[in-house]
Structures are given as structure tokens and as C-alpha cells.
Scaffold this active site. Structure first.
Site, PDB file in Angstrom:
ATOM      1  N   ASP A  58       0.874  -1.159   0.000  1.00  0.00           N
ATOM      2  CA  ASP A  58       0.000   0.000   0.000  1.00  0.00           C
ATOM      3  C   ASP A  58       0.923   1.224   0.000  1.00  0.00           C
ATOM      4  O   ASP A  58       2.090   1.131   0.385  1.00  0.00           O
ATOM      5  CB  ASP A  58      -0.866  -0.074   1.266  1.00  0.00           C
ATOM      6  N   ASP A  73       0.100   5.181   0.821  1.00  0.00           N
ATOM      7  CA  ASP A  73      -0.021   6.176   1.897  1.00  0.00           C
ATOM      8  C   ASP A  73      -0.102   5.497   3.263  1.00  0.00           C
ATOM      9  O   ASP A  73      -0.943   4.632   3.485  1.00  0.00           O
ATOM     10  CB  ASP A  73      -1.264   7.047   1.663  1.00  0.00           C
ATOM     11  N   THR A 133      -2.482   1.157  -4.738  1.00  0.00           N
ATOM     12  CA  THR A 133      -2.952   2.289  -3.932  1.00  0.00           C
ATOM     13  C   THR A 133      -4.322   2.786  -4.372  1.00  0.00           C
ATOM     14  O   THR A 133      -4.556   3.015  -5.557  1.00  0.00           O
ATOM     15  CB  THR A 133      -1.895   3.426  -3.965  1.00  0.00           C
ATOM     16  N   ARG A 177     -10.878  -0.961  -6.512  1.00  0.00           N
ATOM     17  CA  ARG A 177     -10.753  -0.302  -5.211  1.00  0.00           C
ATOM     18  C   ARG A 177     -10.642  -1.344  -4.096  1.00  0.00           C
ATOM     19  O   ARG A 177     -11.518  -2.174  -3.911  1.00  0.00           O
ATOM     20  CB  ARG A 177     -11.953   0.632  -4.946  1.00  0.00           C
ATOM     21  N   LYS A 184      -4.105  -0.166   6.640  1.00  0.00           N
ATOM     22  CA  LYS A 184      -5.539  -0.159   6.941  1.00  0.00           C
ATOM     23  C   LYS A 184      -6.083  -1.588   6.966  1.00  0.00           C
ATOM     24  O   LYS A 184      -5.588  -2.454   6.230  1.00  0.00           O
ATOM     25  CB  LYS A 184      -6.291   0.618   5.854  1.00  0.00           C
TER      26      LYS A 184
HETATM   27 MG   LIG Z   1      -2.672   3.350   3.478  1.00  0.00          MG
END
Ligand SMILES: [Mg+2]
Length: 442
Positions: A250, A252, A293, A343, A370
């Protein structure tokens, strides 16, 4: 971790012969602290809770006639029950399942009992005694959905463990189609049957065989491969070859600092401490790196895809200077309201990497900060690492629990160290695998 300290026993076997020691009239496994009269190498762990059975292969220059034949052990009354249990557990269970397709979609059934209760699965189940896998899957499909099926060939054969159980299961998965859609669902077993695209089906099942087979089905279907539209940064991905061990990262919160207003310009892109070192460590250990991402900022039109490309150009240039190569950057340019395949937690970006770069779930990891990253990795059928500072992890602990990450770490660098260690010790690896593999459902 968490294991009640019991005894470690040593199960040495070669060519159907087992090494046992006689102890006051009982034949038992040697214990781990007892010296063996031959060299060995480790070959996995069988975890029986308090008792652990370490599997070893002997290094011998002769066939050990003086050892005990494994099948004859069951008739003896002077054998330690743990020996019988462990030998019995080595006998692999067999299931036979089928991916039934109609165009781009595959048939999934929802179970009302057993391991897959409340979850979707592909039709199939345990093979009967003496039954061939083809006959078994035709019988299971007829029992579950009341419809005749036509098999179009074997898709693949897989092996997986049960969570917390030392046994392994061998899964034959076929591809096929239906003769008719007049379903007669078996009421005490199946509550629903419906068609889904592969990306959606992957998010619905917990069965590793079903996941791996769905990915293989996708890879073998010209139509499904062509239909998956996923955005990527470069038009010419840097694939290092088929079946290359891959870590999906991932972006961010893993590679760079997230920003409340999103990272919208190259200047706003800041690597997190240790992230580059973590990527380099993985690369040095033979892992290919692929970034996946969700870019909600693009989905909300706060960022054009051309601007996003500039951010990625800058990121890749900085990584290049540090000697880190990224095979490809996949991004989802949609937002949370979209029903796209890409997504996260949908595994569309990972499927695209399977198609474009030859990535296979069994040799891959997904690293994210996340819960939805962990969920995405699980959907694809790969291992998962959940990374982030303690306070962050505390906040999302309950949300991540259902997806049970294989590794939890403070940062990408710590996660990378754990991933590297994970694959290096076969004993630790096998023990962890037997605890964390997703549930097999039949
Ligand atoms: Mg992230």
C-alpha cells in the site's frame, strides 16, 4: 506465542519407515532433547496444542529396515497414542471442487453449516472413499445445487492447512459449466447460489482452494483477463518473471506519510522513516515490489491522473536513486462510492499484477496500514502484514481482527524484517502456516 508449554516430540520418517524409541515397553517418538543417532533436517511442525511434533527428514545412506513401517503401527498395542495420532494426521484429506462459469461470472454457493457457514464457496466437497475427483465433484454439485454439470478440465491441484490443525488437505479444482440453471438447493447445506465476477467472488470466500482456483480461472480465461480494467503508472511494467515472490505495498501510511488533504503534488510526498530501507531489504531477499494504492483524491476530482503520475514519477525517481526498483504501481482512481474491481478491498489491482507480472497468491504478501489492505490480501489468497504505529493499530484492532494478519509490525521496515524471517525458517513457517491459513470449507 500463546502456546501452553508442552513437550516437543520428534517424528523422523523416510520412505514409509518411522524411527521410534522403546521406553519401558512403549514405542514412542524421541523427544526433542534426546540425541538421535543420525543427522536430520527439519521438515515442518505438527501442532497438537500442548504437544508439538517436529517433523524431521533423516540423512541416511541406507534404507532403515530396522525402523517401523507406518501402516503396521496401528495394529500394535504398545505404541504411544501420540505416534498413532501423528501418523494418522499425515494422511492427506482430499476435496474436489469446481469453478462453474458463465461468461465472466462464476457460480458461488452459500453454506448453512460446516466451516464455511455463512460464507460463499465454490461447489464441491470431500471425496468419498475410493472415489475419483471427477466423480466426487459431479456428485457434490448434484447434491448441493441439484443440477448436472459438465467438466471442462482440471484447473489445478492445491495443498493447504486448516487453522490450528496439523492436517493438510489436497484440493482438486475443475472448471466446468452447467447443463441447466434449474437449481434445487440442498436445504440443510446450501441457502443460496449466485453468479459473481472473479474480483467479487474472491471477497466472498474464505476457502483458500476457491481463492487460488478463482485466480487461476481468471488467468486462464481470455475474456476475464481482457475485461479487467485497472490503471497502472507505467505502460511497460518491469516484470521479473512468472511466479516471482512478490510483496504488494500500500502507498499512503506505508511508504509515505498520509496527508489529511491527500498527497496532491510531488512536494507533498514524504517517505516514512525506514520505508526505503524496508523496500530494499525485501528486494535484496528476492522479493519483487508492486505498489497498489486507492487514490480517493483522484476519485473526488481533487487530483488529476496526470498530477498523480507526477507524484509517482518523483517517488520512483527517488527510489531508483536509492537502488530500489518497483515492478509496477497500480492505482484505483475511483472513490468509496464506486463499484469498481480495483478499489481495495476488492483485489482487482492484485489480479492485474497476476495477469501482467505473473504474480501468484501463494508466493505473495500484501502490506498495508488499513484493515482494508489486510482484507484485500486475504481476498487474493496471499499472506498479509499489517503495519502502523501502536496507537494507530490500537484504533483499528477490532476492525482488522476478522482478517487475521500473518504479521503485525510498527513500520514497513519492521514488517519487511518479519516477512524475510518468515520464509527462512521452515519450522517456524510451517507452525505459523498451520495456525493462520484461512479456513478450508467443504
Ligand atoms: Mg494506506
Amino acid at each position: 506465542m500463546g502456546r501452553k508449554r508442552g513437550r516437543d516430540h520428534v517424528f523422523v520418517e523416510t520412505d514409509g519407515q518411522v524411527y521410534l524409541v522403546r521406553d519401558r515397553g512403549t514405542l514412542r517418538f524421541p523427544r526433542a532433547d534426546e540425541k538421535l543417532p543420525f543427522p536430520t533436517e527439519s521438515a515442518g511442525v505438527m501442532d497438537f496444542g500442548a504437544d508439538r511434533v517436529l517433523r524431521y527428514k533423516p540423512r541416511l545412506d541406507h534404507h532403515p529396515e530396522e525402523w517401523w513401517g507406518r501402516d503396521a503401527i496401528f495394529e500394535r498395542s504398545d505404541v504411544d497414542p501420540l505416534v498413532k495420532r501423528a501418523i494418522y494426521t499425515t494422511m492427506i484429506r482430499c476435496v474436489s471442487e469446481v469453478i462453474l462459469s458463465k461468461g465472466l461470472r462464476v457460480l458461488m454457493v452459500k453454506s448453512v453449516r460446516g466451516f464455511s457457514k455463512g460464507y460463499w464457496n465454490v461447489p464441491g466437497g470431500f471425496m468419498d472413499y475410493g472415489e475419483s475427483p471427477e466423480v466426487g465433484v459431479e456428485r457434490e454439485a448434484e447434491e448441493e445445487i441439484g443440477v448436472d454439470i459438465v467438466l471442462d478440465g482440471l484447473l489445478n491441484v492445491y495443498v493447504s492447512g486448516f487453522p490450528g490443525k496439523p492436517a493438510y488437505t489436497l484440493g482438486f479444482v475443475y472448471k466446468g459449466h452447467l447443463v441447466s440453471e434449474a437449481f434445487r438447493l440442498k436445504p440443510d447445506e446450501i441457502e443460496d447460489a449466485a453468479w459473481f465476477t472473479v474480483d467479487k467472488a474472491l471477497t466472498l470466500t474464505r476457502n483458500p482452494f476457491a481463492k487460488w482456483a478463482l485466480v487461476d480461472f481468471f488467468l486462464q480465461s481470455d475474456e476475464a483477463r481482457a475485461a479487467l480494467k485497472v490503471k497502472r503508472h507505467s505502460s511497460d511494467p518491469h516484470a521479473t518473471g512468472p511466479d516471482q515472490p512478490t510483496v504488494f505495498l500500500d502507498r499512503d501510511g506505508v511508504i509515505n506519510r498520509g496527508r489529511a488533504g491527500y498527497v496532491r503534488t510531488p512536494d507533498q510526498f514524504r517517505f516514512l522513516p525506514g520505508a526505503i530501507d524496508g523496500m530494499r531489504l525485501l528486494q535484496d531477499h528476492g522479493w519483487q515490489l508492486v505498489i497498489v494504492t486507492n487514490q480517493d483524491a483522484a476519485g473526488w476530482k481533487l487530483l488529476t491522473e496526470a498530477q498523480l503520475a507526477k507524484v509517482h514519477d518523483r517517488m520512483l525517481a527517488m527510489l531508483h536513486k536509492e537502488g530500489v526498483r518497483v515492478a509496477e504501481v497500480y492505482y484505483c482512481p475511483h472513490n468509496v462510492l464506486s463499484d469498481c474491481a480495483c478499489r481495495k478491498p476488492r483485489p482487482g489491482m492484485l489480479l492485474a499484477a497476476a495477469r501482467d507480472l505473473g504474480v501468484r497468491p501463494r508466493g505473495a504478501w500484501m502490506v498495508g496500514d488499513k484493515p482494508l489492505d489486510v482484507q484485500t490480501g486475504r481476498a487474493f489468497g496471499c499472506r498479509t502484514a499489517w503495519v502502523g504505529p501502536k496507537a494507530w493499530r490500537k484504533r483499528f484492532a477490532a476492525e482488522v481482527r476478522p482478517w487475521s494478519p500473518d504479521v503485525v509490525a510498527d513500520s514497513l521496515l519492521d514488517g519487511a524484517r518479519a516477512i524475510v524471517r518468515y520464509g527462512e525458517d521452515p519450522v517456524v513457517d510451517a507452525a505459523r502456516k498451520s495456525r493462520t491459513d484461512p479456513t478450508i470449507t467443504s
